[in-house]
Write a protein that holds these residues in place. Sequence first.
Motif, short mmCIF file in Angstrom:
data_model
loop_
_atom_site.label_atom_id
_atom_site.label_comp_id
_atom_site.label_asym_id
_atom_site.label_seq_id
_atom_site.Cartn_x
_atom_site.Cartn_y
_atom_site.Cartn_z
N LEU A 32 -26.81 4.72 85.03
CA LEU A 32 -27.13 4.96 83.75
C LEU A 32 -25.97 5.62 83.17
N GLU A 33 -25.14 6.37 83.45
CA GLU A 33 -23.77 6.35 82.86
C GLU A 33 -22.96 5.42 82.25
N ARG A 34 -22.97 4.47 83.05
CA ARG A 34 -22.43 3.17 82.90
C ARG A 34 -23.15 2.42 81.49
N VAL A 35 -24.15 2.27 81.80
CA VAL A 35 -24.95 1.76 80.87
C VAL A 35 -24.86 2.18 79.48
N PHE A 50 -43.21 5.65 83.22
CA PHE A 50 -42.97 6.94 82.53
C PHE A 50 -41.50 7.38 82.46
N LEU A 51 -40.74 7.30 83.50
CA LEU A 51 -39.23 7.49 83.65
C LEU A 51 -38.46 6.63 82.54
N ALA A 71 -34.87 8.94 74.70
CA ALA A 71 -33.85 9.66 74.53
C ALA A 71 -32.71 8.93 73.84
N TYR A 72 -32.36 7.80 74.31
CA TYR A 72 -31.61 6.81 73.61
C TYR A 72 -31.81 6.41 72.22
N CYS A 73 -32.91 6.30 71.97
CA CYS A 73 -33.49 6.00 70.47
C CYS A 73 -33.20 7.38 69.70
N LEU A 92 -29.95 12.83 82.00
CA LEU A 92 -31.05 12.12 82.36
C LEU A 92 -31.03 11.74 84.08
N GLY A 93 -29.53 11.06 84.45
CA GLY A 93 -29.37 10.95 85.88
C GLY A 93 -29.93 12.19 86.66
#
Length: 129
Positions: free
Chosen positions: A13-16, A80-81, A88-90, A115-116
């Motif tokens: 997730l951090e990388r994305v 859901f996740l 959050a990204y949006c 989020l991780g």
Amino acid sequence: AERRRRASTRERLERVFTVMADHVSEMSGLARDLVLHMMHAVPAPGGGSEQLHTLQSALGPLLRDGQRQGDVRRDHDVAFLTELVVGAYCMIMIQWAKDPSYPIRERLEQTARFLGEAVSPPSGSRGDR
């Protein structure tokens, strides 16, 4: 490509989110215009945003893989996740589109870490219900 890396879901997730921050930085004017356009667009009845679908299609499988490897919680379903991660990204993108001085890179990095942790199994659990 990110799904093939041998890493925890949190690291993925951090990388994305870092890659997305890089893309936004490279195309800041265009990216801001696209976000503002999306905010004002009215989807057709029964339709949705193609951009949201693309994000969900990319992040959902990443989270599903994480459930399989035991580092994503199973007490909530992947859909859901995924909605929470994409939401959050949006929200960060909207904040940045409205305020060019918004610290987008820092917020995306901070959000990915949060989020991780949020999608990780509760303490003492490996993600099982």
